[in-house]
Enzyme design. Structure first.
Site, PDB file in Angstrom:
ATOM      1  N   SER A 133     -26.352  69.616  90.825  1.00 52.09           N
ATOM      2  CA  SER A 133     -25.986  68.810  89.666  1.00 52.09           C
ATOM      3  C   SER A 133     -24.636  69.313  89.164  1.00 52.09           C
ATOM      4  O   SER A 133     -23.732  69.585  89.968  1.00 52.09           O
ATOM      5  CB  SER A 133     -27.092  68.913  88.615  1.00 52.09           C
ATOM      6  OG  SER A 133     -26.777  68.136  87.491  1.00 52.09           O
ATOM      7  N   TYR A 147     -19.956  59.573  86.388  1.00 52.17           N
ATOM      8  CA  TYR A 147     -20.251  60.843  87.061  1.00 52.17           C
ATOM      9  C   TYR A 147     -21.207  61.689  86.225  1.00 52.17           C
ATOM     10  O   TYR A 147     -22.228  62.167  86.721  1.00 52.17           O
ATOM     11  CB  TYR A 147     -18.946  61.610  87.321  1.00 52.17           C
ATOM     12  CG  TYR A 147     -19.179  62.982  87.918  1.00 52.17           C
ATOM     13  CD1 TYR A 147     -19.671  63.115  89.217  1.00 52.17           C
ATOM     14  CD2 TYR A 147     -18.942  64.144  87.188  1.00 52.17           C
ATOM     15  CE1 TYR A 147     -19.911  64.378  89.765  1.00 52.17           C
ATOM     16  CE2 TYR A 147     -19.173  65.399  87.731  1.00 52.17           C
ATOM     17  CZ  TYR A 147     -19.659  65.506  89.020  1.00 52.17           C
ATOM     18  OH  TYR A 147     -19.896  66.744  89.564  1.00 52.17           O
ATOM     19  N   LYS A 151     -25.127  62.962  87.034  1.00 49.47           N
ATOM     20  CA  LYS A 151     -25.531  64.375  87.058  1.00 49.47           C
ATOM     21  C   LYS A 151     -26.639  64.640  86.038  1.00 49.47           C
ATOM     22  O   LYS A 151     -27.513  65.478  86.270  1.00 49.47           O
ATOM     23  CB  LYS A 151     -24.306  65.268  86.843  1.00 49.47           C
ATOM     24  CG  LYS A 151     -23.309  65.197  88.005  1.00 49.47           C
ATOM     25  CD  LYS A 151     -23.910  65.773  89.279  1.00 49.47           C
ATOM     26  CE  LYS A 151     -23.058  65.607  90.506  1.00 49.47           C
ATOM     27  NZ  LYS A 151     -23.617  66.194  91.710  1.00 49.47           N
TER      28      LYS A 151
HETATM   29  N1  LIG Z   1     -15.959  71.067  92.326  1.00 48.62           N
HETATM   30  C1  LIG Z   1     -16.480  71.088  91.100  1.00 48.62           C
HETATM   31  O1  LIG Z   1     -15.782  71.429  90.102  1.00 48.62           O
HETATM   32  C2  LIG Z   1     -17.925  70.730  90.885  1.00 48.62           C
HETATM   33  C3  LIG Z   1     -18.488  71.034  89.630  1.00 48.62           C
HETATM   34  C4  LIG Z   1     -19.820  70.718  89.400  1.00 48.62           C
HETATM   35  C5  LIG Z   1     -20.571  70.121  90.388  1.00 48.62           C
HETATM   36  N2  LIG Z   1     -19.999  69.831  91.607  1.00 48.62           N
HETATM   37  C6  LIG Z   1     -20.849  69.167  92.598  1.00 48.62           C
HETATM   38  O2  LIG Z   1     -20.876  69.938  93.773  1.00 48.62           O
HETATM   39  C7  LIG Z   1     -21.153  69.078  94.893  1.00 48.62           C
HETATM   40  C8  LIG Z   1     -20.163  69.396  96.015  1.00 48.62           C
HETATM   41  O3  LIG Z   1     -18.866  69.099  95.531  1.00 48.62           O
HETATM   42  P1  LIG Z   1     -17.568  69.884  96.026  1.00 48.62           P
HETATM   43  O4  LIG Z   1     -16.901  70.401  94.815  1.00 48.62           O
HETATM   44  O5  LIG Z   1     -17.872  70.800  97.133  1.00 48.62           O
HETATM   45  O6  LIG Z   1     -16.703  68.627  96.503  1.00 48.62           O
HETATM   46  P2  LIG Z   1     -15.898  68.312  97.868  1.00 48.62           P
HETATM   47  O7  LIG Z   1     -15.122  69.496  98.288  1.00 48.62           O
HETATM   48  O8  LIG Z   1     -15.189  67.031  97.573  1.00 48.62           O
HETATM   49  O9  LIG Z   1     -17.077  68.047  98.929  1.00 48.62           O
HETATM   50  C9  LIG Z   1     -17.901  66.928  98.807  1.00 48.62           C
HETATM   51  C10 LIG Z   1     -18.790  66.829 100.030  1.00 48.62           C
HETATM   52  O10 LIG Z   1     -19.607  65.638  99.897  1.00 48.62           O
HETATM   53  C11 LIG Z   1     -19.444  64.844 101.064  1.00 48.62           C
HETATM   54  N3  LIG Z   1     -19.545  63.420 100.760  1.00 48.62           N
HETATM   55  C12 LIG Z   1     -18.843  62.732  99.837  1.00 48.62           C
HETATM   56  N4  LIG Z   1     -19.141  61.420  99.910  1.00 48.62           N
HETATM   57  C13 LIG Z   1     -20.062  61.292 100.901  1.00 48.62           C
HETATM   58  C14 LIG Z   1     -20.734  60.194 101.477  1.00 48.62           C
HETATM   59  N5  LIG Z   1     -20.515  58.924 101.068  1.00 48.62           N
HETATM   60  N6  LIG Z   1     -21.601  60.408 102.475  1.00 48.62           N
HETATM   61  C15 LIG Z   1     -21.827  61.684 102.939  1.00 48.62           C
HETATM   62  N7  LIG Z   1     -21.212  62.760 102.433  1.00 48.62           N
HETATM   63  C16 LIG Z   1     -20.331  62.566 101.441  1.00 48.62           C
HETATM   64  C17 LIG Z   1     -18.046  65.198 101.586  1.00 48.62           C
HETATM   65  O11 LIG Z   1     -17.955  64.990 102.991  1.00 48.62           O
HETATM   66  P3  LIG Z   1     -17.188  63.775 103.749  1.00 48.62           P
HETATM   67  O12 LIG Z   1     -15.961  63.432 102.968  1.00 48.62           O
HETATM   68  O13 LIG Z   1     -16.923  64.339 105.115  1.00 48.62           O
HETATM   69  O14 LIG Z   1     -18.194  62.685 103.775  1.00 48.62           O
HETATM   70  C18 LIG Z   1     -17.997  66.692 101.302  1.00 48.62           C
HETATM   71  O15 LIG Z   1     -18.623  67.415 102.341  1.00 48.62           O
HETATM   72  C19 LIG Z   1     -21.054  67.648  94.372  1.00 48.62           C
HETATM   73  O16 LIG Z   1     -22.357  67.140  94.172  1.00 48.62           O
HETATM   74  C20 LIG Z   1     -20.342  67.802  93.031  1.00 48.62           C
HETATM   75  O17 LIG Z   1     -20.700  66.795  92.107  1.00 48.62           O
HETATM   76  C21 LIG Z   1     -18.703  70.119  91.874  1.00 48.62           C
END
Ligand SMILES: NC(=O)c1ccc[n+]([C@@H]2O[C@H](COP(=O)([O-])OP(=O)(O)OC[C@H]3O[C@@H](n4cnc5c(N)ncnc54)[C@H](OP(=O)(O)O)[C@@H]3O)[C@@H](O)[C@H]2O)c1
Length: 253
Positions: A133, A147, A151
Site C-alpha cells: 500500500s 492513487y 491505496k
Molecule cells: N516509490 C514510492 O515513493 C512509493 C511509495 C509508497 C508506495 N509505493 C508503492 O510501491 C509499489 C512499487 O512501486 P515502485 O516505487 O517500486 O515503482 P516502480 O519503480 O515504478 O515499479 C513499479 C512496478 O510495477 C510494475 N507495473 C506497473 N504497471 C503494471 C502493469 N500494468 N502490469 C504489470 N506490472 C506493472 C512495473 O513493471 P513494468 O513497467 O515492467 O510493467 C514495475 O515493476 C507500488 O504499489 C507503489 O504504489 C511506492
C-alpha cells in the site's frame, strides 16, 4: 511477485532469492524480467526463477497470472502484490485511460490475485500474502486523489483479511512505504521539486522492512521511523485539520 522489473519489487525479489526462495517474476517488461532472472541465477539463486510477463491492467494478462497462482503442481506460498502506479495532476484533467489503469492494477488485479492465492493457501492452511500500500493510504491526497484512494482500499482490505485469517496458517501483511527512490514518480509525472528531500528511503530498505514484517506475521508495517512518526500525527489529528494541512501543503507546492 508482481512488479518485479523495477523499484521495490525488484529489491524484494533479490532479497527473497538471496534467502533461497523460488520466484515467479511478473511485470509487463519481459526483457527486464529475463535480465533479473539471469542475474539471480548468476548470483546462485538455488530454487527456480520463472518469468511471467503480463499486463495486470488487462484482463487477459491478469488471467495468465491468476492461472499461475492457482496451479496446484507448483503452489505459491508467498504472494507479493507490489505492482502499482499513480499519476499526479488535477483529477478532472487526468487521462481517463490512466485513471482506469491505476484502479485496474492497484485494486482489481491485487484483489483478484489475492483471492486466488488465499483460496489455495486456506486449503493448505499455509501461506503469506503481502500487499504493498502506501503512506498515501492514510489521507485523501489532492492531486493524487485516485492513487491515494486505491491505496486506502488496499490498507483497509489488508486489515480485514489479516483478522479473517488470524489463528490460521495464513497471514496477510500490508506495507505502507513513504517516499522511496524508484521509477514510480517519473512514470506518474509527479512534480517533486518542492517536496522535502529528507525522509526518502531506498528500495532495499523498504524491501527489507517488508520481508521482516511478513516473517513476523505483522498485520501492517510502516517502513521507516520517519514515516511512523508522521503516521502518529496523521492518524491522531482531527480529520478536518489533516485535510486542511495536506491541502495547504499541496497548494504551496
Ligand atoms: N516509490 C514510492 O515513493 C512509493 C511509495 C509508497 C508506495 N509505493 C508503492 O510501491 C509499489 C512499487 O512501486 P515502485 O516505487 O517500486 O515503482 P516502480 O519503480 O515504478 O515499479 C513499479 C512496478 O510495477 C510494475 N507495473 C506497473 N504497471 C503494471 C502493469 N500494468 N502490469 C504489470 N506490472 C506493472 C512495473 O513493471 P513494468 O513497467 O515492467 O510493467 C514495475 O515493476 C507500488 O504499489 C507503489 O504504489 C511506492
Amino acid at each position: 511477485m508482481t512488479g518485479a522489473s523495477a523499484g521495490i519489487g525488484r529489491a524484494v525479489a533479490k532479497q527473497l532469492a538471496a534467502s533461497g526462495v523460488g520466484l515467479v517474476l511478473v511485470a509487463r517488461d519481459g526483457h527486464r524480467l529475463d535480465e533479473l532472472a539471469e542475474e539471480l541465477r548468476d548470483n546462485g539463486a538455488g530454487p527456480e526463477v520463472e518469468v511471467l510477463p503480463a499486463d495486470l491492467s488487462d484482463l487477459s494478462g491478469l488471467a495468465l497470472v491468476e492461472k499461475r497462482v492457482a496451479a496446484d503442481e507448483a503452489p505459491i506460498d508467498l504472494l507479493v502484490n507490489n505492482a502499482g502506479l499513480g499519476y499526479e495532476g488535477p483529477f478532472h484533467s487526468q487521462d481517463a485511460i490512466e485513471i482506469s489503469e491505476t484502479i485496474s492494477v492497484n485494486v482489481v488485479a491485487l484483489v483478484r490475485l489475492t483471492h486466488v492465492a488465499l483460496g489455495s493457501m486456506a486449503a493448505r492452511d499455509r501461506g503469506q500474502v503481502i500487499l504493498v500500500s502506501s503512506m498515501a493510504s492514510l489521507q485523501g491526497m489532492p492531486m493524487t486523489a485516485v492513487y491515494s484512494a486505491t491505496k486506502a482500499f488496499i490498507t483497509s482490505f489488508g486489515e480485514g483479511l489479516y483478522e479473517e485469517h488470524k489463528g490460521t496458517g495464513v497471514t496477510v501483511t500490508t506495507v505502507l512505504p513513504g517516499l522511496t527512490r524508484t521509477e514510480f514518480h517519473e512514470r506518474g509525472r509527479w512534480n517533486l521539486d518542492k517536496w522535502p528531500s529528507v525522509g526518502w528511503q531506498n528500495a532495499d530498505a523498504v524491501a527489507s522492512a517488508t520481508l521482516t514484517a511478513a516473517a513476523k506475521s505483522r498485520p501492517e508495517v510502516i517502513t521507516s521511523w520517519h514515516n511512523r512518526a508522521l503516521a502518529v500525527i496523521t492518524t491522531k489529528a482531527p480529520r478536518h485539520f489533516r485535510r486542511a494541512t495536506i491541502g495547504w501543503f499541496t497548494r504551496r507546492n
